[in-house]
Write a protein that holds these residues in place. Structure first.
Motif, PDB file in Angstrom:
ATOM      1  N   THR A 346      89.406 -16.291 -35.698  1.00 31.62           N
ATOM      2  CA  THR A 346      88.249 -16.492 -36.682  1.00 31.62           C
ATOM      3  C   THR A 346      88.141 -15.276 -37.958  1.00 31.62           C
ATOM      4  N   LYS A 347      89.626 -13.982 -37.485  1.00 38.34           N
ATOM      5  CA  LYS A 347      88.942 -12.757 -37.696  1.00 38.34           C
ATOM      6  C   LYS A 347      87.389 -12.640 -38.232  1.00 38.34           C
ATOM      7  N   ALA A 348      86.709 -12.894 -37.070  1.00 35.47           N
ATOM      8  CA  ALA A 348      86.010 -12.470 -35.992  1.00 35.47           C
ATOM      9  C   ALA A 348      85.776 -11.048 -35.329  1.00 35.47           C
ATOM     10  N   TYR A 361      81.143 -11.827 -34.201  1.00 34.19           N
ATOM     11  CA  TYR A 361      80.450 -11.178 -35.569  1.00 34.19           C
ATOM     12  C   TYR A 361      81.351 -11.914 -36.695  1.00 34.19           C
ATOM     13  N   SER A 362      80.745 -12.638 -37.510  1.00 31.05           N
ATOM     14  CA  SER A 362      81.500 -13.406 -38.575  1.00 31.05           C
ATOM     15  C   SER A 362      80.793 -11.923 -39.884  1.00 31.05           C
ATOM     16  N   GLN A 364      81.929 -12.155 -42.808  1.00 29.78           N
ATOM     17  CA  GLN A 364      82.018 -12.482 -44.226  1.00 29.78           C
ATOM     18  C   GLN A 364      80.238 -13.177 -43.858  1.00 29.78           C
ATOM     19  N   HIS A 365      80.211 -13.626 -43.171  1.00 27.37           N
ATOM     20  CA  HIS A 365      78.540 -13.267 -43.444  1.00 27.37           C
ATOM     21  C   HIS A 365      77.411 -13.871 -42.683  1.00 27.37           C
ATOM     22  N   GLN A 368      76.140 -13.834 -36.286  1.00 28.42           N
ATOM     23  CA  GLN A 368      76.847 -14.286 -34.694  1.00 28.42           C
ATOM     24  C   GLN A 368      77.363 -15.044 -35.244  1.00 28.42           C
ATOM     25  N   LEU A 369      78.799 -15.760 -34.744  1.00 20.15           N
ATOM     26  CA  LEU A 369      79.468 -16.595 -34.452  1.00 20.15           C
ATOM     27  C   LEU A 369      79.407 -17.262 -33.101  1.00 20.15           C
TER      28      LEU A 369
END
Length: 830
Positions: A346-348, A361-362, A364-365, A368-369
């Motif tokens: 997910t590249k998180a 954790y994203s 980009q946005h 937290q995912l």
């Protein structure tokens, strides 16, 4: 190409969303929350961040809607300024320079050109509530130096100040005192609770205050969990109060509903309590909110509530006490033991989250995912209880495996260790527990790493421990006769002269394993597990260890506790170079030979980017943070940057993130936080009047494509028509005053006829002017036939321009001649 000057250290997330109360917009479509030195604007329907208001140079300490314009927002900061924003467009309107360090902000509708702030007096623990007059000026930056004293000896927290009964009075609490200032009388009443140390009055301290919006009633929260409702406080001798008690610990915040019929309270129980009609018997609960309630806010429309929690999240709640949305920031754990990791799938960003969890954790946005429950036990919030801690984690095999280590130790001799191996399940799109190993080592585990080389088909994991051993774990067949299950087992145990193992890492191709034993670095063959060589510089215990990559794979780097960075050549088995740096973080870039090292100095933290083959750094950035940097990580870019300067080329393929001691997440970037918002967020703001759901965004592009095709088809079928604004009949009709026009029945037929469109077209060049003049007499006898004939521009003619497009038809010229014969001289008499 990106300019060099545009690269700077920016805050990319991780700021506290729960530092101050969140504020709703007047229509409840947006919610505003402070985030470090920014103000974030979120949608209450979709949780998306639609704007980031940036302009303050220090921590934002208060936000309030402008009572005179519900589309504007005030904010104050430690930088001594009050800023006025247009939050719909994300534009800074004005900046008022106060000069003092501002700790909180309040607005009252009756004070049109003033706001209230909390400032610090000369002593560090003495605060004042003052009124600041905001002068009117056309300039963008204005000095606001006119301050009026209101209350002294107050608490700096905005939860301890409240305005009541439409701004007639203000209440403030601190320690055991309640102060009420009446603006019309300009008098102050003070009330004191007992501060004796007996059990009955031991916890009478005030913690928060709220005022009824329409009545003379003040609600105060206390350390013992009680809520007191004060009345008749305008008379110091006849005041009364009643008690409400449900919370077993201190009341963290209070808020009245818009109408004042309900009182909301919250605390460490993670339960929102609604006291209806302010009675003990009539109360409702919203339990299991996940963490301590720090703040409670109510929307101006009264249809939404929100709670801010200690785990850095905001929960939006409907009036019927149903949670509708969660805005989750980066969870601030007491200690980040796992460091910063990147999920290959997910590249998180992955690190410690709430107790016993890993948070994804994203970046980009900036949200937290999801959380992965590692310990899988109910968390008990008790300060004296020793909790199970998640201390290590590592991803392996391109995200297919996850290894975690958890420990609990009450005494020095009582250590409970568990290592868990999680396998990624493609069907459930999540990690599933595969193997649980009790006491993998006899002492604390200090290192954990996977072998991620492509040539190794069998996954391999290595752990290092203070018990003096490192262990190699491999994936084997752990099934019955059906051979459908796999599990992890120990394959090899290594040691070196009974020294404590402190770090471990694999080379890029997986052929070598480096394990540090205090001051000594050992190199092992990963196929036979034979010791190949050792390095020892006697410069202190090895703190960090990593191999070079790509063309620098023959080098090994080690940072010691005594402030020495060493680089060894694996081919010559000798020290290549060394530097005196107090290294806290060393992180290799997975897509280049570059290595980022952060050193700690007396002034702050410094960044060095270099290649192991060259002792000269490629890039040096002094004082990237005033506080200590604890962790760092490189994140591969989806779209590479195009830096041409040699100093910034290390940022082309990967972006470097680092986490400070206060858990602020920073990075090197060319974009401001506002520019990093996704197009979806911008679209959400532009279409605020439409009901937006995830399905709306999925179908939106398809609908846009269909609309474009339909428009193209319609445009190809349309005939170029004369514009109505160039028809004299219509122009004269519209520009003549209504009170002098003839009757509507007389004008109706002429007006409608002027709007009729012809069905047949002829080229204007085919009919000469002299022929038109000769046929005028014949046209009088054939009105019906000529009404459907007009001249239009030849579609192939591109030289004549707009003059032919607006050429009048015969019927229009005929009507125009009739209008010209009408006598309008009677208009001049008027």
């Amino acid at each position: 190409m990106v300019e060099e000057e545009s690269v700077r250290v920016v805050r990319c997330g991780g700021s506290e969303l729960n530092f101050r109360r969140a504020v709703f917009s007047a229509d409840s479509k947006y919610i505003f929350c402070v985030s470090g030195d920014f103000v974030k604007v979120h949608s209450t329907a979709t949780e998306e961040c639609v704007h980031i208001l940036q302009g303050h140079r220090n921590l934002v300490t208060g936000i309030q809607l402008n009572p005179n314009n519900h589309l504007q927002l005030y904010s104050c900061s430690f930088d001594g300024t009050i800023k006025l924003w247009d939050y719909i467009d994300g534009i800074l309107i004005k900046t008022f320079i106060v000069g003092h360090k501002l700790h909180a902000l309040f607005t009252v509708a009756c004070a049109e050109d003033s706001v209230f702030v909390i400032i610090n007096k000369e002593k560090p623990d003495v605060f004042q509530l003052v009124s600041v007059k905001l002068p009117k000026s056309s300039s963008q930056e204005i000095e606001a130096k006119e301050l009026s004293f209101v209350l002294d000896y107050i608490n700096q927290s905005p939860k301890c100040i409240a305005f009541g009964n439409e701004g007639e009075y203000v209440a403030a609490v601190r320690d055991f005192y309640l102060s009420v200032y009446f603006f019309k009388k300009k008098t102050t009443s003070r009330f004191t609770l007992s501060s004796s140390k007996n059990k009955k009055h031991a916890k009478n301290n005030f913690t928060c205050v709220a005022c009824h919006p329409k009545e003379d009633c003040i609600a105060t929260g206390h350390k013992d969990g009680k809520i007191r409702l004060w009345r008749n406080f305008d008379d110091g001798k006849k005041y009364t109060y009643t008690c409400l008690h449900w919370h077993h610990d201190m009341v963290m915040d209070l808020a009245f509903s818009v109408t004042g019929t309900s009182l909301l309270s919250g605390g460490r129980e993670s339960v929102l309590v609604e006291w209806r009609d302010a009675t003990e018997k009539n109360k409702e609960f919203l339990p299991r909110l996940g963490a301590t309630i720090e703040h409670i806010s109510v929307s101006p429309a009264g249809d939404l509530f929100c709670t801010s929690h200690s785990d850095n999240k905001i929960i939006i709640i409907h009036r019927n006490l149903e949670a509708s949305a969660v805005i989750q920031g980066l969870v601030k754990d007491s200690s980040i033991f796992t460091g910063l990791m990147i999920d290959p799938r997910t590249k998180a960003l992955v690190l410690n989250g709430k107790p016993g969890h890993l948070q994804f954790y994203s970046l980009q946005h900036d949200k937290q995912l999801y959380n992965l429950d590692i310990i899988q036990q109910e968390y008990i919030n008790d300060y004296g209880l020793i909790q199970i801690e998640l201390t290590k984690a590592a991803f392996g095999c391109y995200g297919n495996w996850l290894a975690t280590v958890e420990q609990r130790q009450e005494k020095e001799t009582e250590l409970d260790l568990q290592m868990k191996l999680w396998m990624y399940n493609k069907k459930t799109q999540g990690f599933v527990l595969n193997t649980k190993i009790n006491m993998p080592h006899e002492d604390h585990i200090t290192g954990l790493c996977f072998c991620n080389a492509e040539k190794f088909e069998n996954p391999t994991l290595v752990t290092a421990s203070k018990d003096g051993h490192f262990k190699v774990w491999i994936l084997t067949d752990d099934s019955d006769i059906y051979k459908k299950a796999v599990g992890w087992t120990c394959d090899f145990v290594g040691s070196y002269h009974k020294y404590q193992a402190t770090n471990c890492c694999f080379s890029e191709d997986g052929s070598l394993l480096a394990v540090s034993f205090e001051e000594i670095v050992t190199i092992w063959d990963s196929e036979t597990w034979e010791l190949k060589c050792t390095f020892c510089q006697r410069a202190g215990n090895i703190r960090h260890l990593c191999f070079g990559r790509l063309t620098c794979s023959k080098y090994l780097l080690g940072a010691t506790e005594n402030g020495i960075l060493c680089c060894w050549n694996l081919l010559s088995c000798a020290l290549e170079w060394s530097a005196k740096l107090n290294i806290r973080v060393t992180e290799p870039d997975p897509h280049s030979e570059n290595i980022a090292a952060i050193s700690q100095s007396s002034v702050g933290s410094d960044l060095f980017v270099f290649k192991p083959s060259e002792p000269r750094p490629l890039y040096i950035q002094k004082n990237i943070s005033r506080e200590e940097v604890q962790w760092g990580v490189f994140v591969p870019r989806d779209v590479p940057e195009s830096f041409t300067s040699e100093a910034y080329q290390w940022l082309n393929r990967s972006q470097f993130y680092f986490l400070t001691k206060s858990q602020s997440l920073l990075t090197f970037s060319t974009k401001s936080p506002e520019e990093k918002l996704t197009p979806t967020s911008k679209q959400l703001l532009a279409e605020e009047s439409l009901p937006t759901t995830p399905f709306y965004f999925i179908l939106g592009k398809h609908r846009e494509q269909q609309d474009e095709k339909i428009n193209e088809a319609l445009e190809s079928e349309l005939v170029q028509l004369p514009l109505t604004e160039n028809i004299p009949a219509i122009s004269e009709l519209l520009h003549t005053p209504a009170h002098v026009l003839p009757s509507a029945s007389f004008l109706c037929s002429k007006f409608v006829n002027s709007l009729l469109l012809s069905k047949e077209t002829k080229s204007g060049e085919e009919v000469p002017d002299d022929v038109d003049m000769e046929e005028e007499k014949e046209s009088d006898d054939s009105d019906e036939e000529n009404d459907f004939t007009e001249k239009t521009q030849d579609t192939n003619d591109t030289d004549l321009g707009e003059d032919i497009i607006h050429q009048l038809s015969k019927s229009e010229e005929k009507e125009l001649r009739r209008f010209r014969k009408v006598d309008y001289s009677w208009i001049t008499v008027l």
